[in-house]
Design a protein around this motif. Structure first.
Motif, mmCIF file in Angstrom:
data_model
loop_
_atom_site.group_PDB
_atom_site.id
_atom_site.type_symbol
_atom_site.label_atom_id
_atom_site.label_comp_id
_atom_site.label_asym_id
_atom_site.label_seq_id
_atom_site.Cartn_x
_atom_site.Cartn_y
_atom_site.Cartn_z
ATOM 1 N N ASN B 23 -1.089 -6.686 -113.611
ATOM 2 C CA ASN B 23 -0.800 -7.812 -114.481
ATOM 3 C C ASN B 23 0.547 -8.456 -114.199
ATOM 4 O OD1 ASN B 23 -3.089 -8.156 -116.474
ATOM 5 N ND2 ASN B 23 -2.781 -5.950 -116.428
ATOM 6 N N ASN B 27 1.003 -12.432 -112.983
ATOM 7 C CA ASN B 27 1.784 -13.373 -113.766
ATOM 8 C C ASN B 27 2.957 -13.994 -113.025
ATOM 9 O OD1 ASN B 27 0.850 -13.841 -116.633
ATOM 10 N ND2 ASN B 27 0.458 -11.655 -116.288
ATOM 11 N N GLN B 81 -7.658 -8.467 -113.855
ATOM 12 C CA GLN B 81 -8.431 -8.199 -115.075
ATOM 13 C C GLN B 81 -9.609 -7.294 -114.818
ATOM 14 O OE1 GLN B 81 -9.495 -10.807 -118.041
ATOM 15 N NE2 GLN B 81 -7.552 -11.866 -118.144
ATOM 16 N N ASN B 84 -8.211 -4.056 -114.995
ATOM 17 C CA ASN B 84 -7.964 -3.646 -116.384
ATOM 18 C C ASN B 84 -9.202 -3.007 -116.983
ATOM 19 O OD1 ASN B 84 -5.557 -4.925 -116.151
ATOM 20 N ND2 ASN B 84 -6.140 -6.716 -117.354
ATOM 21 N N PRO B 139 -2.349 -5.376 -120.975
ATOM 22 C CA PRO B 139 -2.262 -6.532 -120.066
ATOM 23 C C PRO B 139 -1.617 -7.749 -120.731
ATOM 24 C CG PRO B 139 -4.442 -5.557 -119.938
ATOM 25 C CD PRO B 139 -3.721 -4.842 -121.035
ATOM 26 N N SER B 143 1.751 -9.548 -119.449
ATOM 27 C CA SER B 143 1.854 -10.964 -119.060
ATOM 28 C C SER B 143 2.787 -11.723 -119.994
ATOM 29 C CB SER B 143 0.482 -11.622 -118.993
ATOM 30 O OG SER B 143 -0.295 -11.255 -120.082
#
Lengths: 590, 580
Positions: B23, B27, B81, B84, B139, B143
């Protein structure tokens, strides 16, 4: 789902208040940005010669807007939560009271784990919907609508560019929640599968924990308890598959929301080059054009969550729509307590084999009838039917000349007392466990009932006597025999004219046995008694003995008459005597 | 902050690390395109103020960089993701299975002290919360941290003073987020308790519905359920609203902070310590700074919620298991010896100073009134609990040195309350020995006299038992449990006879089944029938947790003690006849 909306109507006032406050809050959210836009405009036009007084006023106005807005937001938040939690409570009580009216058949098709999940978790989801999603949807639509209107008013071309992410995002969400990404299944199927997967995991875990004594005794490790593993890993497999399939669309969606500049900038460059816009406008669009959609993003996500909530609602609905045992409008009140079966046939599920076949029998008032027969012959079912645990399709059962269906559950339960093998204690005090639904019972009466059932002595020896909490989560765990006797005390206090007993419940241990037997004898006095008997020697004095075989009454009569018949009963009696009687009678003689 | 020691987190360091890294990486481009926006704003504003023309070549270049960062953000975002989800949905089920395995290793005392509804809710609800932390909150938190940090550093370079205003506002808002966390910590525990209490009550309601119906106590008649749901309503409201309000205040502070920042920027601008384009940049970047900070705060609060759940999961993991010596091998002898065994439960002496020897391949009967400690003695032999003083030897080894699992392979128990799993009849019997073939299975079922009724069921051995075996009669369930034990063929049998006599119409059959089961075994039976006791090589008479007499049936009858009194009572019970 309609059920949920019906229920929501009950909380109309709160919802209207909440909606108005949320709308006002959303409208006010845009005000500070407009004022910032004005400040920037001031600077663009006036450069260093800006009117500081004016800017100060703008800031103050913006501050005021923020204060008022949060005031509205907090109140809307409070209202929505009052409404939501009231609603949850309402739905839960509605489900539990409905469950109480269902025939026992419901429980053979539905595990208690599943029911718990629906009452607990599915209903909880409604809270999200009511307390968070509704206000979010309101804020999330009102705010972008206002913003877009304002933006269009300022510059329609830039506004159009700012709107581009909207259809793209919408499309992404649509794909994401349709089953397309997850292997082409349709959406409904997908969510049903999702809930089924979770349910399977729930009921298996509940079962695993409840079966812990067996799990331990047989060394059933998690690896060998395949169903637990399958259920848990099935859940993993499904959720990973689902989220992987959704992620790309979701990420693009989020990117659209935060990266609106992608579409605004080219248009802005073009308009700037051709002198059709100024940079204050561009800055405003860079803030508002992307900012407002972050609220709208929530709305779109909620649309997806709604699938889950609707599925939860569906399951709540499916329980609420289960047919209740029909209740009479004007319950009949029998004055006499004889019971009669007329041509009763019964099966647990349509299509399965008949458990009772064409039973016709009378249980006269204040008589003592014993039912004997091999296990699975239908003894217990027959007795359950008198208490209307299930409804019959064929034939009729009456008490005091009234069909039990027209007596109604409450009335019937008043009349009939049961002491069965599987006694169930509530997690509550001994006192409450004896009184059950009776109120205003004096300590004296409770003690009397307990004494009659031979449980007073051990109750007094418990750490806090009658106030000791027993049951699953209680401070003291009672032995089987002790529970039996408390169950008898319940029946004594209830004092119903019709008593259904399972004689097996007295075989707990030698000392208990005598006490329970004595207690039974006391409870039976002057009642219409129907006993499921196992030990034939105990029922030789019965007024009538029904011998059940494969769902039929094979023989009936008094002990002596039956022995003369030379049929099943005689054989059973001989087996019984061999197994137990001989030893004892030899001893008695010796 | 309170020191937490979540073994949960330690076990998944790698997976959690990969979530964080993924993450952070995703970002960076986001921070980059915010930075590019700053450059774009500058190149837009400066020429206007200096009344010169715009450099569109440069502007487009920035735009393409902006687009590239955007594309990179999407690609890394998707990868991050997916990771994640894979990680968190691996952690969740893994924790569940580990919990399952852990529970099995705990002493039965744990289940007596903890409500089963509460235990299941830890395995389900609390693990769900933990899963959500890894799939969403963590996450989001990462971010929400990356972008403000990158922007914060960037703004420090442009104008330190203004950046400080930004940080001060953030700090002030954080105080309120922390307050919300504190409220959650306090109310959250109570709320969770209320949730579990209601959940247990609901389960109880479902499990005791038959009794409740019989007493017209369904629906609102079951006051305890109603009370628990009302309490849940109250606590839910408090937990949500009292944490929601500080959160809203924090959000308001951030909104106000943005204005304060703009106002200070305006003032600095007029004092000529900030250029007008820089002012504009602060307006834009400030907005992009505060939005994630809002999310950051909210996630910090949500994490607090999850922390309560993690604590509850950890509580189970931290419950002590019975100890044993790894290398201890079971001896071939299957005898038991109690040496001065005392067992206390809830500060009550259940067993006092028990001394006895239970020889191999013999039958020992335990006799005594209910509550005298018979069942406890058998439970101790299976090591469901550990004794407080004295010791129990099995084959000459203190059972506390034997791994409970190994000990239990040597023991079969036929319980008073037979629990059947919601599975086929065949699988329920196979619990005795999962490797048993179909032949062995049928053979065991025949020996236990359950083959016939099983064949009468719609799908024979493949018939599904619905939950708890409710569709089978007590006697049938009983015989299935005997079949299990026959299939297991363990050298030691602990039998509660009460159950065996539940089905007296088939008493011969059951007796037969038991005879098959106990042949050449060390049999300890909690006896109720004197016909059984007579066969026993040894009878131990328990009274109030102590062995008061021992011997054989005949010798005990002669000694004229408690046993002979019980015997007389039984004689009376045996000849009892119901009178209507």
């Amino acid at each position: 789902m309609n059920i949920i909306f019906d229920l929501i109507k009950v909380k109309k006032k709160e919802f209207i208040a909440m909606a108005i406050l949320a709308t006002l809050g959303a409208v006010l959210a845009i005000v500070p940005y407009m004022l910032i836009y004005s400040i920037i405009n001031e600077f663009i036009n006036m450069g260093m010669n800006v009117d500081i007084e004016l800017i100060f006023q703008f800031i103050l106005l913006a501050l005021a807007a923020i204060f008022v807005r949060y005031f509205f937001v907090v109140f809307s938040f409070v209202f929505s939560h009052i409404a939501a939690f009231d609603l949850l409570y309402l739905i839960r009580t509605r489900i539990t009271s409905h469950l109480g009216k269902l025939p026992m058949g419901f429980w053979s098709d539905n595990s208690s784990g599943r029911v718990r999940k629906t009452i607990h978790e599915d209903v909880e989801r409604i809270e999200n919907f009511v307390a968070h999603h509704i206000p979010d949807v309101i804020a999330g639509t009102v705010l972008p609508l206002c913003t877009i209107t304002v933006l269009f008013f300022i510059d329609w071309r830039l506004a159009l560019a700012a709107l581009v992410p909207l259809p793209i995002g919408f499309l992404m969400i649509k794909i994401m929640y349709s089953g397309v990404a997850a292997g082409g299944r349709n959406r409904k199927q997908l969510w049903r599968k999702y809930h089924e997967t979770i349910e399977a995991m729930h009921s298996t875990i509940v079962e695993y924990v409840q079966g812990m004594p067996v799990v331990k005794a047989f060394n059933i490790s998690v690896e060998s308890f395949r169903r637990l593993q399958d259920a848990v890993l099935g859940y993993r497999h499904f959720t990973v598959m689902l989220s992987k399939s959704q992620t790309p669309f979701f990420v693009i969606f989020v990117a659209m929301v935060i990266g609106g500049g992608i579409f605004i900038l080219p248009v802005a460059y073009h308009l700037l080059r051709t002198g059709q816009t100024d940079i204050a406008t561009i800055l405003l669009f860079l803030i508002l054009g992307t900012g407002c959609f972050s609220e709208f993003a929530k709305v779109m996500l909620i649309a997806g969550h709604c699938e889950m909530i609707f599925a939860a609602g569906e399951r709540i609905g499916s329980i609420l729509q289960e047919k209740e045992l029909p209740e009479p409008v004007f319950p009949a009140l029998p004055k006499k307590y004889e019971s009669e079966f007329k041509n009763v046939s019964f099966q647990y599920n349509s299509g399965s084999q008949q458990v009772l076949k064409n039973i016709s029998v009378k249980f006269p008032e204040s008589s003592f009838t014993a039912i004997v027969g091999a296990s699975g012959s239908g003894k217990t079912t027959l007795v359950h039917l008198i208490a209307r645990m299930w409804d019959i399709e064929e034939g009729s059962i009456s008490i005091g000349g009234e069909n039990i269906k027209s007596v109604g559950t409450a009335g019937l339960n008043q009349m009939v007392g049961m002491v069965f093998q599987d006694v169930q204690m509530l997690t509550d005090t001994v006192r409450a466990n004896i009184c059950m639904n009776k109120t205003g019972v004096s300590q004296r009466e409770i003690e009397q009932a307990a004494e009659t059932a031979f449980c007073h002595d051990f109750i007094v020896s418990l750490p806090r006597g009658y106030d000791t909490v027993i049951g699953e989560g209680g401070e003291v765990h009672l032995s089987g025999g002790e529970k039996q006797r408390i169950a008898i005390a319940r029946a004594v206090l209830k004092n119903p004219p019709v008593i259904l007993l399972d004689e097996a419940s007295c075989y707990t241990d030698a000392e208990n046995e005598i006490n329970i037997q004595k207690a039974f004898s006391r409870v039976m006095k002057n009642k219409t008694v129907i006993v499921i008997a196992h030990r034939l020697s105990t029922i030789v004095h019965a007024d009538n003995i029904l011998v059940m075989d494969k769902g039929e009454i094979a023989e009936h009569g008094r002990h002596g008459e039956l022995l003369m018949k030379n049929g099943i009963y005689k054989k059973m009696w001989e087996a019984h005597s061999k197994a137990k009687g001989w030893k004892l009678s030899e001893m008695e003689v010796g | 902050m309170r020191k937490q020691n979540w073994s949960l987190l330690k076990a998944y360091k790698g997976r959690i690390g990969s979530i964080v890294i993924g993450n952070v990486a995703a970002n960076f481009p986001r921070g980059a395109f915010n930075g590019l926006l700053y450059l774009i704003v500058l190149s837009l504003a400066v020429p206007v103020l200096e009344k010169s023309g715009h450099d569109f070549g440069l502007l487009w270049k920035y735009y393409w960089f902006y687009t590239a960062a955007f594309g990179l953000y999407i690609v890394l975002g998707i990868l991050g993701q997916c990771n994640n989800f894979v990680q968190s949905y691996t952690i969740g089920p893994d924790v569940r299975l580990k919990l399952g395995e852990k529970l099995r290793r705990l002493s039965l005392g744990f289940f007596k002290n903890n409500d089963p509804g509460d235990v299941t809710s830890r395995m389900l609800h609390d693990v769900n919360k933990a899963e959500e932390v890894f799939s969403h909150s963590l996450p989001d938190l990462v971010s929400a941290l990356v972008v403000p940090i990158l922007l914060g550093i960037f703004l420090c370079f442009i104008n330190l003073k203004l950046a400080m205003v930004l940080f001060a506002v953030t700090a002030l808002a954080m105080i309120f987020f922390v307050i919300a966390r504190k409220v959650i910590e306090k109310l959250g525990k109570k709320h969770l308790k209320a949730i579990n209490a209601a959940s247990s009550r609901i389960l109880e309601y479902a499990n005791t519905i038959k009794t409740l119906k019989a007493y017209n106590m369904t629906g609102s008649g079951f006051k305890e359920l109603d009370k628990s749901m009302l309490y849940l309503k109250k606590m839910s409201f408090r937990a949500e609203v009292w944490t929601g309000i500080p959160v809203q205040i924090a959000l308001m502070i951030l909104d106000i902070g943005y204005l304060v920042m703009i106002f200070s920027a305006v003032k600095m601008c007029l004092a000529a310590s900030l250029s007008i384009p820089e002012l504009f940049s602060f307006v834009i970047l400030g907005f992009y700074f505060f939005e994630p900070v809002k999310k950051l705060g909210i996630n910090l609060v949500l994490l607090r919620h999850a922390a309560n759940s993690m604590d509850r999961i950890d509580e189970i993991f931290n419950t002590g298991e019975p100890r044993f010596k790894e290398k201890r091998v079971l001896s071939r002898k299957h005898d038991f010896k109690f040496e001065k065994v005392t067992f206390r439960y809830h500060r009550h002496d259940i067993l006092k100073d028990i001394d006895c020897y239970i020889p191999e391949k013999s039958m020992t009967a335990l006799v005594g009134v209910s509550g005298s400690g018979k069942t406890t003695m058998t439970n101790l032999m299976a090591r469901f609990w550990d004794v407080q003083s004295g010791r129990i030897l099995y084959g000459g080894t203190d059972i506390r040195e034997i791994e409970p699992e190994k000990l239990l392979t040597d023991i079969s128990m036929v319980f008073q309350d037979v629990f059947l799993f919601n599975d086929t009849i065949a699988n329920n019997i196979r619990i005795g020995n999962i490797h048993a073939g179909d032949d062995e299975l049928v053979k065991a079922a025949k020996l236990a006299n359950c083959h016939d009724f099983i064949m009468d069921l719609p799908d024979g051995y493949n018939t599904l038992v619905s939950e708890g075996g409710k569709t089978l009669s007590g006697g049938e369930r009983q015989r299935i449990s005997i079949a299990r034990a026959i299939l297991k063929d363990a050298p030691v049998i602990l039998l509660d006879e009460a159950t065996a006599s539940l089905d007296p119409e088939n008493e011969n059959d059951i007796q037969n089944a038991i005879d098959h089961l106990v042949k050449n075994k060390t049999l300890i039976v909690i006896a109720h029938k004197f016909s059984t006791i007579e066969k026993a090589e040894q009878v131990l008479v328990l009274d109030n947790g102590a062995i008061c007499e021992s011997g054989t049936h005949t010798s005990l009858i002669k000694s004229n003690g408690l046993y002979s009194k019980l015997w007389q009572a039984q004689q009376k019970a045996g000849s009892w006849k119901m009178q209507g």
